[in-house]
Write an enzyme that holds these catalytic residues in place. Sequence first.
Site, PDB file in Angstrom:
ATOM      1  N   LYS A  85      93.540  38.858 143.062  1.00 29.29           N
ATOM      2  CA  LYS A  85      92.637  39.876 143.615  1.00 29.29           C
ATOM      3  C   LYS A  85      92.666  39.830 145.143  1.00 29.29           C
ATOM      4  O   LYS A  85      92.642  38.757 145.746  1.00 29.29           O
ATOM      5  CB  LYS A  85      91.214  39.640 143.097  1.00 29.29           C
ATOM      6  CG  LYS A  85      90.216  40.730 143.478  1.00 29.29           C
ATOM      7  CD  LYS A  85      88.837  40.451 142.889  1.00 29.29           C
ATOM      8  CE  LYS A  85      87.829  41.541 143.236  1.00 29.29           C
ATOM      9  NZ  LYS A  85      86.495  41.267 142.672  1.00 29.29           N
ATOM     10  N   SER A 160      84.220  44.966 140.187  1.00 34.93           N
ATOM     11  CA  SER A 160      85.099  45.403 141.246  1.00 34.93           C
ATOM     12  C   SER A 160      86.556  45.007 141.045  1.00 34.93           C
ATOM     13  O   SER A 160      87.442  45.518 141.712  1.00 34.93           O
ATOM     14  CB  SER A 160      84.602  44.809 142.575  1.00 34.93           C
ATOM     15  OG  SER A 160      84.685  43.374 142.562  1.00 34.93           O
ATOM     16  N   SER A 184      81.982  41.200 138.173  1.00 31.16           N
ATOM     17  CA  SER A 184      83.259  41.797 138.565  1.00 31.16           C
ATOM     18  C   SER A 184      84.487  41.189 137.906  1.00 31.16           C
ATOM     19  O   SER A 184      85.584  41.732 138.033  1.00 31.16           O
ATOM     20  CB  SER A 184      83.420  41.733 140.085  1.00 31.16           C
ATOM     21  OG  SER A 184      82.462  42.531 140.722  1.00 31.16           O
TER      22      SER A 184
END
Length: 497
Positions: A85, A160, A184
């Site tokens: 990420k 997210s 997330s």
Amino acid sequence: MIGSLHEIIRLDASTLAAKIVAKELSSVEITQACLDQIEATDDTYRAFLHVAAEKALSAAAAVDKAVAAGGQLSSTLAGVPLALKDVFTTVDMPTTCGSKILQGWHSPYDATVTTRLRAAGIPILGKTNMDEFAMGSSTENSAYGPTRNPWNVDRVPGGSGGGSAAALAAFQAPLAIGSDTGGSIRQPAALTATVGVKPTYGTVSRYGLVACASSLDQGGPCARTVLDTALLHAVIAGHDARDSTSVEAAVPDIVGAAKAGESGDLHGVRVGVVRQLRGEGYQSGVLASFQAAVEQLIALGATVSEVDCPHFDYALAAYYLILPSEVSSNLARFDAMRYGLRVGDDGSRSAEEVIALTRAAGFGPEVKRRIMIGAYALSAGYYDSYYSQAQKVRTLIARDLDKAYRSVDVLVSPATPTTAFSLGEKADDPLAMYLFDLCTLPLNLAGHCGMSVPSGLSSDDDLPVGLQIMAPALADDRLYRVGAAYEAARGPLPSAI
């Protein structure tokens, strides 16, 4: 002999690792297969913001060299590639956090998670898409465009960390790393039929994890099976003196717990169903899948009872005061002076004007909204009425959980109220977007650990549903035992592609 792209990319990480050691597949072959899949599919899914093909292949070649020499590999997952990420810093790749204000920025140091992945011999395929500064539940808030759900490209992959989850579901990577501030990791995992774990706060270093809300953020592992997730969790966990919030407690044997769980025996395990996390507002197919999962746990020998956590009803309100307050403080550092975007610096404007122009141009609407809410909540005259009260609610939520764990070992709930919603459906309704985090955010407020494991497809729309398993702080091994047992009993699911 396994060798085709289609076959390689569908193998789980533990199988790939075993084949590397047995010299049935090389790390370079596996990494190249993933890169080929990214090239073939990512124009559609947009899971990646940056692909580091040469660097990944170089790391893979180093593992293959060690295998050929008969040397000891640096970890169980050595040679198995991973998607990272884009909120973790990397010296050799851009770190943008999905924001225009950090476009093209290279960190001068690696995050501790990045360092541990490299030390474990895990090739990093690239950086994955995300909501800007991890603020969002759909990955639509990325400055670089939304990620699409491989199960249905008209639906969101969650947020997210939708990029990491989509990369797993699209077979672009067998492993991924995410961060979880209010769900997330777990929420995208639920929407893509992958496994995601939010570890106990402080057990995975936040050094080099660009902060959204420091008291809530936690990095964690993602994969397509519970065992793979445990293996990756073991790589990144552990005390880090560079992180002031890092705990020194020993990491429980999560890999052993996952392997024990695969036997399918949950006799003696006490499971609590959280009353506040089901009912009105939940999609019927999600509730049906959850009920079937609970019945499966009973069939495996677990005892199930209902648990009351009354202050969960106030969790959403408390969370969306605490998080923006921390955001407004953390993001003050993006001032056009130290790093990142700088707008209007032509010598005719004051420093204050340059800062204002830069932040106006560099931050997206959701980030600006949360900064404003946070600044308001912390302002004189409102601190005691809002932020201070929210922190009191946070304490009460933690007490609810502590009380619950006196009578049960784990708690369970749906991971999300509904399946994946359509792109654009909630984009203009912040409250509806915030409500999507209802099931996951209480654990971040308490600092406890949680997992989302696929529980099948909804009868409403044939989209994935996730079962959330929760455990006390430093009891992450319970997640893996229960999750692995449920996964084994549930059996294989169809894939997105």
